[in-house]
Design a protein around this motif. Structure first.
Motif, PDB file in Angstrom:
ATOM      1  N   ILE A  13       0.359 -14.233   3.422  1.00 16.62           N
ATOM      2  CA  ILE A  13      -1.109 -14.290   3.519  1.00 16.62           C
ATOM      3  C   ILE A  13      -1.674 -12.868   3.507  1.00 16.62           C
ATOM      4  N   GLY A  14      -1.027 -11.967   4.232  1.00 17.35           N
ATOM      5  CA  GLY A  14      -1.440 -10.560   4.196  1.00 17.35           C
ATOM      6  C   GLY A  14      -1.357 -10.004   2.785  1.00 17.35           C
ATOM      7  N   PHE A  15      -0.300 -10.351   2.074  1.00 16.16           N
ATOM      8  CA  PHE A  15      -0.146  -9.915   0.677  1.00 16.16           C
ATOM      9  C   PHE A  15      -1.273 -10.481  -0.187  1.00 16.16           C
ATOM     10  N   GLY A  16      -1.633 -11.741   0.058  1.00 14.77           N
ATOM     11  CA  GLY A  16      -2.743 -12.354  -0.673  1.00 14.77           C
ATOM     12  C   GLY A  16      -4.052 -11.634  -0.406  1.00 14.77           C
ATOM     13  N   ILE A  17      -4.253 -11.234   0.844  1.00 13.93           N
ATOM     14  CA  ILE A  17      -5.450 -10.459   1.198  1.00 13.93           C
ATOM     15  C   ILE A  17      -5.421  -9.124   0.453  1.00 13.93           C
ATOM     16  N   TRP A  18      -4.246  -8.485   0.430  1.00 18.60           N
ATOM     17  CA  TRP A  18      -4.069  -7.208  -0.261  1.00 18.60           C
ATOM     18  C   TRP A  18      -4.452  -7.319  -1.734  1.00 18.60           C
ATOM     19  N   ARG A  19      -4.112  -8.426  -2.338  1.00 15.57           N
ATOM     20  CA  ARG A  19      -4.328  -8.602  -3.771  1.00 15.57           C
ATOM     21  C   ARG A  19      -5.768  -8.997  -4.133  1.00 15.57           C
ATOM     22  N   PHE A  42       0.835  -1.200   0.000  1.00 18.26           N
ATOM     23  CA  PHE A  42       0.000   0.000   0.000  1.00 18.26           C
ATOM     24  C   PHE A  42       0.872   1.254   0.000  1.00 18.26           C
ATOM     25  N   PHE A  43       1.911   1.251   0.830  1.00 16.74           N
ATOM     26  CA  PHE A  43       2.764   2.433   0.965  1.00 16.74           C
ATOM     27  C   PHE A  43       3.930   2.461  -0.021  1.00 16.74           C
ATOM     28  N   ILE A  44       4.404   1.293  -0.439  1.00 20.24           N
ATOM     29  CA  ILE A  44       5.520   1.233  -1.384  1.00 20.24           C
ATOM     30  C   ILE A  44       5.034   0.464  -2.608  1.00 20.24           C
ATOM     31  N   LYS A  45       4.600   1.201  -3.599  1.00 19.17           N
ATOM     32  CA  LYS A  45       3.939   0.606  -4.777  1.00 19.17           C
ATOM     33  C   LYS A  45       4.814  -0.414  -5.505  1.00 19.17           C
ATOM     34  N   LYS A  46       6.137  -0.267  -5.448  1.00 28.73           N
ATOM     35  CA  LYS A  46       7.029  -1.198  -6.130  1.00 28.73           C
ATOM     36  C   LYS A  46       6.919  -2.617  -5.569  1.00 28.73           C
ATOM     37  N   THR A  47       6.440  -2.750  -4.343  1.00 32.14           N
ATOM     38  CA  THR A  47       6.334  -4.079  -3.726  1.00 32.14           C
ATOM     39  C   THR A  47       4.990  -4.736  -4.030  1.00 32.14           C
ATOM     40  N   ASN A  48       4.293  -4.253  -5.031  1.00 28.29           N
ATOM     41  CA  ASN A  48       2.983  -4.778  -5.387  1.00 28.29           C
ATOM     42  C   ASN A  48       3.069  -6.101  -6.165  1.00 28.29           C
TER      43      ASN A  48
END
Length: 121
Positions: free
Chosen positions: A106-112, A58-64
């Motif tokens: 898992i948090g990243f999966g939720i984010w996506r 969310f804060f660092i778009k490159k890590t999307n």
């Protein structure tokens, strides 16, 4: 009297994967310690970095992207573990890393998920 750093590192570090995790699971099975301790350690370390999977992209778009996110988390977790050792405010435990990383993913999966992405728009 302060213990020399190498001795402190030797006595307070775990570089053997799953050593602490197995110890806690064994303690749960044979009820050799209060269940709060292994449950808080195992699930706490797992849940602790789940929000990072949402906040970092969310804060660092490159890590999307999952690969960039994963590498960023590996570096961040390694720095945290080393800092605990260097400052003597904790220990280096590879099992913490093993538990933190899936929580972050898992948090990243939720984010996506489409649901979260719609919420943000």
């Amino acid at each position: 009297m302060m213990v020399p750093f190498l001795e402190y590192m030797k006595n307070s570090s775990n570089f053997v994967p799953f050593k602490t995790i197995n110890t806690y699971f064994q303690a749960i099975l044979d009820r050799s310690i209060n269940l709060d301790i292994p449950i808080k350690n195992l699930f706490g370390n797992f849940i602790l970095f789940l929000p990072m999977g949402i906040y970092l992209p969310f804060f660092i778009k490159k890590t999307n992207k999952v690969m960039v996110f994963s590498i960023s988390m590996i570096v961040l977790l390694f720095i945290i573990e080393v800092m605990q050792l260097v400052t003597r405010k904790g220990s280096f435990d590879v099992d913490d890393f093993i538990l933190n990383m899936p929580g972050a993913l898992i948090g990243f999966g939720i984010w996506r998920t489409k649901f979260v992405q719609k919420l943000l728009k």
